[in-house]
Design a protein around this motif. Structure first.
Motif, mmCIF file in Angstrom:
data_model
loop_
_atom_site.group_PDB
_atom_site.id
_atom_site.type_symbol
_atom_site.label_atom_id
_atom_site.label_comp_id
_atom_site.label_asym_id
_atom_site.label_seq_id
_atom_site.Cartn_x
_atom_site.Cartn_y
_atom_site.Cartn_z
ATOM 1 N N LEU A 37 -20.758 -53.218 25.713
ATOM 2 C CA LEU A 37 -19.437 -53.236 25.390
ATOM 3 C C LEU A 37 -18.494 -52.672 26.095
ATOM 4 O O LEU A 37 -16.897 -52.449 26.761
ATOM 5 N N GLU A 38 -18.907 -51.181 26.394
ATOM 6 C CA GLU A 38 -18.582 -50.378 27.632
ATOM 7 C C GLU A 38 -17.615 -50.553 28.624
ATOM 8 O O GLU A 38 -17.029 -50.950 29.297
ATOM 9 N N VAL A 44 -19.842 -58.710 20.710
ATOM 10 C CA VAL A 44 -20.942 -58.037 20.447
ATOM 11 C C VAL A 44 -21.907 -59.229 21.019
ATOM 12 O O VAL A 44 -23.219 -58.789 21.248
ATOM 13 N N THR A 45 -21.662 -60.241 20.255
ATOM 14 C CA THR A 45 -22.861 -61.576 20.425
ATOM 15 C C THR A 45 -23.200 -61.645 21.796
ATOM 16 O O THR A 45 -24.338 -61.320 22.142
ATOM 17 N N ASN A 46 -21.985 -61.286 22.547
ATOM 18 C CA ASN A 46 -22.071 -61.477 24.255
ATOM 19 C C ASN A 46 -23.135 -61.029 24.916
ATOM 20 O O ASN A 46 -23.896 -60.510 26.194
ATOM 21 N N ALA A 47 -23.228 -59.363 24.307
ATOM 22 C CA ALA A 47 -23.400 -57.979 24.837
ATOM 23 C C ALA A 47 -24.986 -58.373 24.491
ATOM 24 O O ALA A 47 -25.915 -57.779 25.037
ATOM 25 N N ALA A 48 -25.198 -58.683 23.239
ATOM 26 C CA ALA A 48 -26.528 -58.490 22.469
ATOM 27 C C ALA A 48 -27.558 -60.017 23.875
ATOM 28 O O ALA A 48 -28.315 -59.432 24.267
ATOM 29 N N VAL A 49 -27.167 -60.881 23.888
ATOM 30 C CA VAL A 49 -27.748 -62.233 25.066
ATOM 31 C C VAL A 49 -27.857 -60.865 26.166
ATOM 32 O O VAL A 49 -28.763 -61.378 26.687
ATOM 33 N N ILE A 50 -26.977 -60.299 27.044
ATOM 34 C CA ILE A 50 -26.717 -59.383 28.333
ATOM 35 C C ILE A 50 -27.667 -58.688 27.746
ATOM 36 O O ILE A 50 -28.409 -58.405 28.661
ATOM 37 N N GLY A 51 -27.945 -57.439 26.525
ATOM 38 C CA GLY A 51 -29.161 -56.885 26.383
ATOM 39 C C GLY A 51 -30.927 -57.600 27.086
ATOM 40 O O GLY A 51 -31.868 -56.820 27.593
ATOM 41 N N GLY A 52 -30.570 -58.834 25.967
ATOM 42 C CA GLY A 52 -31.800 -59.527 25.707
ATOM 43 C C GLY A 52 -31.900 -59.449 27.665
ATOM 44 O O GLY A 52 -33.427 -59.987 28.056
ATOM 45 N N TYR A 53 -31.234 -60.129 28.485
ATOM 46 C CA TYR A 53 -31.594 -59.911 30.013
ATOM 47 C C TYR A 53 -31.837 -59.077 30.434
ATOM 48 O O TYR A 53 -32.824 -58.774 31.076
ATOM 49 N N LEU A 54 -31.657 -57.817 30.004
ATOM 50 C CA LEU A 54 -32.037 -56.735 30.669
ATOM 51 C C LEU A 54 -32.846 -56.441 30.445
ATOM 52 O O LEU A 54 -34.223 -55.724 30.667
ATOM 53 N N VAL A 55 -33.771 -56.501 28.648
ATOM 54 C CA VAL A 55 -34.874 -56.199 28.615
ATOM 55 C C VAL A 55 -36.379 -57.196 28.958
ATOM 56 O O VAL A 55 -37.271 -56.871 29.521
#
Length: 188
Positions: A37-38, A44-55
């Motif tokens: 987000l920073e 938050v929804t898009n951040a969760a998707v991006i976070g999934g890609y990072l993992v």
């Protein structure tokens, strides 16, 4: 290469290395949404998707590079591969702490996955220094270090995340750098 099977410092180094490799996965999870987000200002929804890609990127790099690092450690020795992996983790954690854009987070997760793939090399090192009758015990210790890393990583990330989403990476970098120095002196 056979080493003194009683070398407790070598075993301690290996266990710390496995622990730090796995902490690399867990430490980012609690601070990941805030960090994304920073950097992006997304929802938050898009951040969760991006976070999934990072993992996903992290885990994929570990999957791809585990056999590669294993082969390199067979060819050039376990010590240089383990120490270089820890140096790489140190740089990765600093990169993650200083990442100015989302692209740098992905670069950091790629580097962390590659360097974190040294768990197989660490396991091979334990097999090299352990007499046959103690291998199951020492492999159990590796499993414990692995599990402890999965538990402690998110705790470190969550607790230090109170100081900002980048704070956990500074501690992880310091721990990895300290382990490089420790390994330089204890690994035969």
């Amino acid at each position: 290469m056979r080493v003194n099977p009683q070398s407790r410092l070598t075993l301690v180094f290996i266990l710390i290395t496995v622990f730090l490799d796995i902490v690399g996965l867990g430490i980012i999870l609690p601070v990941l949404p805030s960090l994304i987000l920073e950097l992006t200002g997304e929802t938050v929804t898009n951040a969760a998707v991006i976070g999934g890609y990072l993992v996903f990127v992290y885990a994929s790099m570990q999957f791809i590079f585990s056999p590669i690092l294993g082969n390199l450690s067979d060819r050039w020795g376990r010590r240089p591969i383990l120490l270089l992996s820890l140096v790489g983790l140190t740089f990765d954690y600093l990169l993650m702490a200083w990442a100015p854009t989302l692209v740098w987070l992905f670069v950091g997760r790629v580097l962390s996955g590659i360097c974190g793939a040294a768990v197989g090399t660490a396991t091979a090192y334990v097999a090299d220094i352990t007499p046959r009758e103690k291998r199951s015990q020492r492999f159990g210790l590796i499993g414990a270090a692995f599990g402890l890393g999965l538990i402690v990583g998110p705790v470190i990330g969550g607790e230090l995340g109170e100081f900002g989403p980048r704070a956990p990476f500074y501690l992880a970098a310091a721990l990895a750098a300290a382990n490089v120095v420790f390994g330089f002196f204890v690994l035969p």
